[in-house]
Write an enzyme that holds these catalytic residues in place. Structure first.
Site, PDB file in Angstrom:
ATOM      1  N   HIS A 387       0.841  -1.202   0.000  1.00 13.68           N
ATOM      2  CA  HIS A 387       0.000   0.000   0.000  1.00 13.68           C
ATOM      3  C   HIS A 387       0.880   1.258   0.000  1.00 13.68           C
ATOM      4  CE1 HIS A 387      -3.745   2.245   1.187  1.00 13.68           C
ATOM      5  NE2 HIS A 387      -2.841   3.071   1.689  1.00 13.68           N
ATOM      6  N   GLU A 388       1.821   1.312   0.959  1.00 17.09           N
ATOM      7  CA  GLU A 388       2.662   2.511   1.081  1.00 17.09           C
ATOM      8  C   GLU A 388       3.611   2.661  -0.106  1.00 17.09           C
ATOM      9  OE1 GLU A 388       1.817   4.714   3.035  1.00 17.09           O
ATOM     10  OE2 GLU A 388       0.572   3.573   4.425  1.00 17.09           O
ATOM     11  N   HIS A 391       1.758   4.413  -2.841  1.00 14.14           N
ATOM     12  CA  HIS A 391       1.832   5.876  -2.675  1.00 14.14           C
ATOM     13  C   HIS A 391       3.193   6.398  -3.137  1.00 14.14           C
ATOM     14  CE1 HIS A 391      -1.889   6.571  -0.579  1.00 14.14           C
ATOM     15  NE2 HIS A 391      -1.592   5.813   0.455  1.00 14.14           N
ATOM     16  N   HIS A 394       3.645   6.398  -6.883  1.00 17.90           N
ATOM     17  CA  HIS A 394       2.801   7.450  -7.473  1.00 17.90           C
ATOM     18  C   HIS A 394       3.555   8.793  -7.377  1.00 17.90           C
ATOM     19  CE1 HIS A 394      -1.539   9.341  -7.624  1.00 17.90           C
ATOM     20  NE2 HIS A 394      -0.771   9.727  -8.621  1.00 17.90           N
TER      21      HIS A 394
END
Length: 597
Positions: A387-388, A391, A394
């Site tokens: 998940h991190e 980020h 991105h």
């Protein structure tokens, strides 16, 4: 129980390398002095922004100041998060906060001064070749202009700003400081004090009596405060209505969507499409009843584990390997950047004494992003890692393809990349497992994410919409009215195959998000957009991957709806939510088949 180590004992390979932002404290101080000098320089532009070259120079200086301030702020706060008890990083973090306020004040003249220009002058500025790098900024300022008031009115609204924080501050004091929950009996029959943190643990207990006691104790406590909390929530709604009227918006909902330029249909489509698929949630409730082996499912059974003792032990190095393997569909380029993050100290891995809890991705433009973890060797931590890193990548692709001003993506887009990584990881794990117990554990984990992120957040969003509409029609939002609205929605969302306990009507009183109005729908839209991307990537392959990488490289260079649309996800239609629901349907079917074996 393993001893938590001191920061000084953390091996180098498990730490992030903040020296990539600033090499030393001396360098930090040097940059800090530079920002103060640049702020002084900014004064020369005040009152002169109607000239194209002056405006260009002003924008360039604004970017320069903002970028240096960001580096100072991020570095100081991330140093502080390594060990929150260490005095020196704390002092730097405080110093950087004060600097941010000073900088904010120094730059505050720019927007009002540009907005004081006539529409003709603004249109001319937008077309100027010299101002091309700032075109989107100027277009956005012009869009906001209709809702900016006169100087005197703006000054008055600014003063009201402190008053407007009242409802949330009062609620926070009631909820976090003054409210005391009773003691309840735990699994061992011991009297234990109920707290916010323990409540979720109790709801996950295998002992149904513990779950029921915790549920009744929590809502019984809120019920005693219902009139006071209804008054704070009602005051918050009144505040929203006041600002909407003052700033000439048709409604409080449209005011909150305006910032990201989100059409109202995005909000209403979400609710309508989720309504259409409520039978899927009801079907899952039926299945949950069967798997928990209970006659009737109650509200306090929603988080109870449906797989007997099952623990996936996944050491960090293995989590990195599995995560990378699961992201193969995103192509070589993406995987190389991911590996770069693993190899080059982007990640602060384990817990240490005084380290900030939780996980996040952060960084400053011009250096690579960073990730803070508190890794435990379990499934949840592996999902947190992917998940991190979603980020982080991105941010990496945005920063490396765009100017500073355009690289920062808005909250509406923020959860898409991180959730897409989770979707690909889940797809990979489900395809790989041969153990029916593990499969059921994974499926339940995933379906519950749908329940909490799409259905529950959409129900919250609908509650907010109804509450504001009632207030706009002049109705008083009493505790009774709020409880009735909430209870009816709960029955609608969870269906007739379970007991919607009367106590759930008080749940509105314990949701702090309702004081940041019309925010929660972004969780549901972000999750749906990510599922839509994952479906396209897994089915179409390369063309969908190219579109997705285009999304990652777009940062905040356009309005969020346009950025997603270009990448093949049109959130102004129901299609992405429909795609997410088709994935959910197949997950529930798999659960039913696995249960039947």
């Amino acid at each position: 129980m393993q001893q938590v180590i001191k920061r000084s004992d953390v091996p180098q390979e498990n730490r992030w390398r903040l020296e990539d932002i600033l090499g030393s404290q001396a360098e930090w101080e040097k940059e800090y002095t530079l920002v103060h000098q640049l702020v002084e320089k900014m004064k020369q532009y005040q009152g002169k922004l109607s000239d194209v070259q002056t405006l260009k120079a002003c924008f360039e200086l604004e970017d320069d100041i903002s970028l240096h301030t960001e580096r100072l702020y991020v570095y100081a706060n991330m140093r502080h998060h390594e060990d929150t008890a260490a005095p020196q990083p704390l002092a730097l973090a405080e110093k950087s906060k004060k600097l941010s306020v000073t900088v904010g004040e120094a730059l505050s003249f720019i927007t009002p001064e540009i907005l004081s220009l006539s529409d003709e002058q603004l249109d001319k500025m937008i077309q100027e070749a010299a101002l091309e790098p700032y075109r989107f900024t100027l277009i956005e300022m012009k869009r906001q202009k209709a809702h900016i008031l006169s100087k005197a009115e703006e000054a008055l609204l600014a003063q009201v700003g402190n008053l407007s924080k009242g409802p949330e501050s009062i609620y926070s004091m009631i909820n976090n400081a003054d409210m005391k929950f009773p003691k309840i009996k735990n699994e061992a029959g011991e009297e234990v004090e109920l707290t916010h943190g323990r409540y979720s643990q109790f709801l996950e207990s295998r002992d149904r009596g513990v779950r029921e006691r915790a549920f009744e104790a929590v809502y019984g406590t809120y019920r005693k405060q219902r009139n006071t909390i209804a008054a704070t929530l009602s005051a918050n709604v009144t505040k929203n209505l006041f600002y909407a009227k003052a700033r000439k918006y048709p409604s409080a909902l449209e005011m909150s969507l305006f910032g990201d330029n989100i059409p109202k249909e995005v909000y209403t489509n979400l609710i309508a499409t989720v309504h259409k698929h409520l039978p899927l949630m009801h079907r899952y409730m039926k299945l949950r009843t069967k798997l928990l082996k209970v006659d009737k499912l109650h509200m306090y059974d929603l988080s109870a584990p449906i797989v007997d003792e099952f623990d996936m032990k996944i050491p960090y190095d293995e989590a990195k390997k599995i995560t990378k393997e699961s992201l193969k569909p995103l192509g070589e380029n993406y995987l190389n950047v991911l590996q770069d993050g693993y190899d080059n100290s982007w990640i602060d891995v384990y817990e240490n004494e005084g380290k900030r809890t939780g996980a996040y991705s952060w960084g400053a433009y011009g250096t690579h992003p960073y990730v803070l973890l508190n890794h435990k060797d379990n499934l949840n931590s592996m999902f947190t890692l992917t998940h991190e890193m979603g980020h982080a990548l991105h941010t990496y692709f945005s920063d490396n393809n765009l100017r500073y001003r355009d690289a920062q993506y808005p909250i509406f887009l923020a959860e898409v990349a991180s959730t897409l990584n989770e979707a690909l990881l889940m797809d990979y794990l489900l395809k790989k497992t041969t153990d029916p117990k593990e499969k059921m554990y994974l499926l339940a984990y995933y379906v519950d994410q749908y329940r909490t992120t799409v259905f529950r957040q959409t129900m919250f969003a609908e509650f907010e919409m109804i509450m504001h509409e009632r207030a706009e029609q002049g109705e008083a939002l009493t505790a009774q009215v709020l409880s009735e609205i909430y209870y009816e929605l709960s029955k609608k969302y969870y269906g007739d195959d379970m007991v919607v306990d009367q106590d759930i009507e008080m749940e509105w009183a314990r949701i702090p998000h309702f004081y940041t109005s019309f925010y929660v729908y972004k969780y549901a839209t972000g999750f749906s957009a990510a599922q839509s991307f994952s479906k396209q990537i897994l089915e179409e392959g390369q063309p969908a991957v190219e579109r997705y990488l285009g999304f990652l490289k777009s940062g905040g260079s356009d309005y969020p709806i346009n950025i997603l649309k270009k990448a093949g996800v049109d959130m102004s239609t129901a299609a992405p939510i429909e795609e997410a629901m088709s994935i959910l349907e197949s997950l529930i079917e798999e659960m039913e088949q696995t249960a039947a074996k």
